[in-house]
Motif scaffolding. Sequence first.
Motif, mmCIF file in Angstrom:
data_model
loop_
_atom_site.group_PDB
_atom_site.id
_atom_site.type_symbol
_atom_site.label_atom_id
_atom_site.label_comp_id
_atom_site.label_asym_id
_atom_site.label_seq_id
_atom_site.Cartn_x
_atom_site.Cartn_y
_atom_site.Cartn_z
ATOM 1 N N PRO A 141 69.806 11.531 -11.963
ATOM 2 C CA PRO A 141 69.223 11.064 -13.223
ATOM 3 C C PRO A 141 69.218 12.155 -14.282
ATOM 4 C CG PRO A 141 67.867 10.399 -11.361
ATOM 5 C CD PRO A 141 68.877 11.394 -10.839
ATOM 6 N N THR A 142 69.391 11.753 -15.523
ATOM 7 C CA THR A 142 69.354 12.703 -16.635
ATOM 8 C C THR A 142 67.963 13.286 -16.796
ATOM 9 O OG1 THR A 142 71.098 11.456 -17.748
ATOM 10 C CG2 THR A 142 69.806 12.988 -19.098
ATOM 11 N N ASP A 143 66.935 12.460 -16.628
ATOM 12 C CA ASP A 143 65.543 12.883 -16.747
ATOM 13 C C ASP A 143 64.829 12.662 -15.418
ATOM 14 O OD1 ASP A 143 65.761 13.451 -19.567
ATOM 15 O OD2 ASP A 143 65.696 11.283 -19.908
ATOM 16 N N ILE A 144 63.674 13.289 -15.267
ATOM 17 C CA ILE A 144 62.893 13.087 -14.053
ATOM 18 C C ILE A 144 62.378 11.652 -14.009
ATOM 19 C CG2 ILE A 144 62.209 15.506 -13.905
ATOM 20 C CD1 ILE A 144 59.482 14.687 -15.037
ATOM 21 N N PHE A 145 62.128 11.174 -12.795
ATOM 22 C CA PHE A 145 61.570 9.833 -12.635
ATOM 23 C C PHE A 145 60.147 9.775 -13.182
ATOM 24 C CE2 PHE A 145 64.406 9.752 -8.718
ATOM 25 C CZ PHE A 145 65.354 8.925 -9.302
ATOM 26 N N SER A 146 59.731 8.592 -13.577
ATOM 27 C CA SER A 146 58.328 8.369 -13.934
ATOM 28 C C SER A 146 57.489 8.384 -12.653
ATOM 29 C CB SER A 146 58.166 7.033 -14.649
ATOM 30 O OG SER A 146 58.894 7.023 -15.856
ATOM 31 N N ALA A 147 56.214 8.675 -12.809
ATOM 32 C CA ALA A 147 55.329 8.753 -11.639
ATOM 33 C C ALA A 147 54.910 7.365 -11.175
ATOM 34 C CB ALA A 147 54.088 9.570 -11.984
ATOM 35 N N GLY A 148 54.857 7.189 -9.845
ATOM 36 C CA GLY A 148 54.331 5.972 -9.257
ATOM 37 C C GLY A 148 55.060 4.698 -9.635
ATOM 38 N N GLU A 149 56.379 4.764 -9.772
ATOM 39 C CA GLU A 149 57.157 3.593 -10.173
ATOM 40 C C GLU A 149 58.174 3.219 -9.089
ATOM 41 O OE1 GLU A 149 56.707 1.743 -12.702
ATOM 42 O OE2 GLU A 149 55.384 2.941 -13.980
ATOM 43 N N VAL A 150 58.541 1.912 -9.077
ATOM 44 C CA VAL A 150 59.547 1.422 -8.142
ATOM 45 C C VAL A 150 60.926 1.476 -8.802
ATOM 46 C CG1 VAL A 150 60.355 -0.549 -6.798
ATOM 47 C CG2 VAL A 150 57.895 -0.086 -6.989
ATOM 48 N N TYR A 151 61.890 2.037 -8.096
ATOM 49 C CA TYR A 151 63.272 2.126 -8.567
ATOM 50 C C TYR A 151 64.176 1.374 -7.591
ATOM 51 C CZ TYR A 151 61.914 5.622 -12.006
ATOM 52 O OH TYR A 151 61.343 6.264 -13.076
ATOM 53 N N THR A 152 65.247 0.797 -8.129
ATOM 54 C CA THR A 152 66.193 0.043 -7.316
ATOM 55 C C THR A 152 67.589 0.627 -7.488
ATOM 56 O OG1 THR A 152 64.901 -1.986 -7.566
ATOM 57 C CG2 THR A 152 67.195 -2.210 -6.858
ATOM 58 N N ALA A 153 68.218 0.991 -6.367
ATOM 59 C CA ALA A 153 69.586 1.503 -6.368
ATOM 60 C C ALA A 153 70.506 0.461 -5.753
ATOM 61 C CB ALA A 153 69.671 2.810 -5.591
ATOM 62 N N ASN A 154 71.781 0.451 -6.190
ATOM 63 C CA ASN A 154 72.742 -0.533 -5.687
ATOM 64 C C ASN A 154 74.143 0.065 -5.671
ATOM 65 O OD1 ASN A 154 74.867 -2.798 -6.253
ATOM 66 N ND2 ASN A 154 73.080 -3.887 -5.470
ATOM 67 N N ILE A 155 74.857 -0.206 -4.595
ATOM 68 C CA ILE A 155 76.279 0.124 -4.539
ATOM 69 C C ILE A 155 77.015 -1.195 -4.273
ATOM 70 C CG2 ILE A 155 76.156 0.764 -2.080
ATOM 71 C CD1 ILE A 155 78.480 2.378 -4.696
ATOM 72 N N SER A 156 77.991 -1.510 -5.112
ATOM 73 C CA SER A 156 78.658 -2.809 -5.038
ATOM 74 C C SER A 156 79.959 -2.729 -4.256
ATOM 75 C CB SER A 156 78.944 -3.330 -6.447
ATOM 76 O OG SER A 156 80.037 -2.628 -7.022
ATOM 77 N N THR A 157 80.552 -3.914 -4.026
ATOM 78 C CA THR A 157 81.823 -3.977 -3.303
ATOM 79 C C THR A 157 82.991 -3.518 -4.158
ATOM 80 O OG1 THR A 157 82.000 -6.312 -3.927
ATOM 81 C CG2 THR A 157 81.068 -5.815 -1.753
ATOM 82 N N GLY A 158 82.702 -3.137 -5.407
ATOM 83 C CA GLY A 158 83.739 -2.500 -6.220
ATOM 84 C C GLY A 158 84.100 -1.131 -5.692
ATOM 85 N N ALA A 159 83.225 -0.553 -4.862
ATOM 86 C CA ALA A 159 83.523 0.730 -4.212
ATOM 87 C C ALA A 159 84.492 0.478 -3.063
ATOM 88 C CB ALA A 159 82.233 1.364 -3.702
ATOM 89 N N LYS A 160 85.563 1.270 -3.003
ATOM 90 C CA LYS A 160 86.606 1.059 -2.007
ATOM 91 C C LYS A 160 86.901 2.331 -1.228
ATOM 92 C CE LYS A 160 88.850 -2.566 -4.725
ATOM 93 N NZ LYS A 160 90.115 -3.015 -5.359
ATOM 94 N N SER A 161 87.417 2.140 -0.031
ATOM 95 C CA SER A 161 87.807 3.273 0.804
ATOM 96 C C SER A 161 89.047 3.931 0.229
ATOM 97 C CB SER A 161 88.088 2.800 2.231
ATOM 98 O OG SER A 161 89.291 2.048 2.257
ATOM 99 N N ALA A 162 89.396 5.062 0.802
ATOM 100 C CA ALA A 162 90.601 5.774 0.368
ATOM 101 C C ALA A 162 91.853 4.933 0.581
ATOM 102 C CB ALA A 162 90.709 7.103 1.110
ATOM 103 N N GLN A 163 91.790 3.932 1.494
ATOM 104 C CA GLN A 163 92.919 3.046 1.748
ATOM 105 C C GLN A 163 92.871 1.783 0.880
ATOM 106 O OE1 GLN A 163 91.194 4.560 4.367
ATOM 107 N NE2 GLN A 163 92.854 6.067 4.365
ATOM 108 N N GLY A 164 91.847 1.713 -0.004
ATOM 109 C CA GLY A 164 91.758 0.583 -0.911
ATOM 110 C C GLY A 164 91.020 -0.617 -0.375
ATOM 111 N N VAL A 165 90.302 -0.464 0.736
ATOM 112 C CA VAL A 165 89.542 -1.573 1.310
ATOM 113 C C VAL A 165 88.142 -1.575 0.724
ATOM 114 C CG1 VAL A 165 88.689 -2.633 3.428
ATOM 115 C CG2 VAL A 165 90.866 -1.409 3.432
ATOM 116 N N ALA A 166 87.673 -2.726 0.236
ATOM 117 C CA ALA A 166 86.370 -2.833 -0.420
ATOM 118 C C ALA A 166 85.226 -2.631 0.566
ATOM 119 C CB ALA A 166 86.235 -4.192 -1.094
ATOM 120 N N LEU A 167 84.108 -2.122 0.053
ATOM 121 C CA LEU A 167 82.889 -1.986 0.840
ATOM 122 C C LEU A 167 82.549 -3.340 1.456
ATOM 123 C CD1 LEU A 167 80.701 0.260 1.343
ATOM 124 C CD2 LEU A 167 79.384 -0.809 -0.492
#
Length: 362
Positions: free
Chosen positions: A100-126
Amino acid sequence: MKSIKTIFKYSTFTALFLAVFMVGCDSQNNGDPDNDAPTVLSTNPANNDADVARNMAVTITFSEAMDPTTINANTFTLKQGTTTVPGDVTYSGTTATYTPTDIFSAGEVYTANISTGAKSAQGVALSSNTEWDFTTAGSEEPIAAVDLGTAGNYVILAKTAINNNPTSAITGDLGLSPAATSYITGFALTDNTGYATSDQVTGQIFAADMADPTPSNLTTAVGNMETAYNNAAGRENPDFVELYDGDIGGKTLTSGLYKWTSDVIVPASVTISGSADDVWIFQIAGNLNLSSDVEITLSDGAQAENIFWQVAGEVTAGTGSHFEGVILSMTGITLNTGATLNGRMLAQTAVILDANIVVEPQ
């Protein structure tokens, strides 16, 4: 003896069988792990983690090497509610990092996501989208100050010695226990009943061998000092962990609980910013070193009495530097020539001075 024609027929059949068998294996991704869909092995923070440090980067470890061009802000996202958290996405080995560019806010819920747009070195989708939540440490309410007890009656309190290279100017009382008056040096003391005075001290000076009730008062104060140190060191769920790898020079520090497992250095001036009710607790497992001519300054109403430096190692303020806050030291405190301090020095060993100005917080 078989004819050449018969041998050729059997050889052709065998070759065709092996070819069909291998195509079948390939269609099921068997025997060729490079064609298996990559998966997420772990994340940090993990799903539903709580009390996450507010300066933490978010990482994902994959089951195999990925195509770096597919690991980016479009495939790896971080949000607080519906708001995207600005930051940088990097990839190395099998790990993607969202900083993150800035520090997180205190006492807050954050959601992270990695999509199937991410692919292996062989081009196979997550294999599938992966989403997880975590909650940051702290709250928007100020943390509780450290109770100094009667140790807060002293601008300098030590157990083994208070050594001064004249001429210093100290505002507030000095205390030494269990060591005796002879271990207070460089002040040209004038003895009185139960205390001493010095032209360098606007206040009184106390030691364990003076008349009653000074010895018992000092025993209580030293006990309170040790309790305060342990209280500060024992605070849990820090807002910030290993912030800037211990180099806080040039930074602005907001209120909260900070934790370092090694030394902390201050090679450039630091600003402590917050309201008059905000509290800062710095847990430092190593030494704290303030470079020469560097200043710790307060802004936006921050008060030195609400800033606590709990240091297991030695505290050293360089020549001509300026320090703010209450120092709770396990090992010792040294102010080099001309250094100044607005706060208190509470040391479980010795305090060493050299032509310093020390003022207790108001």
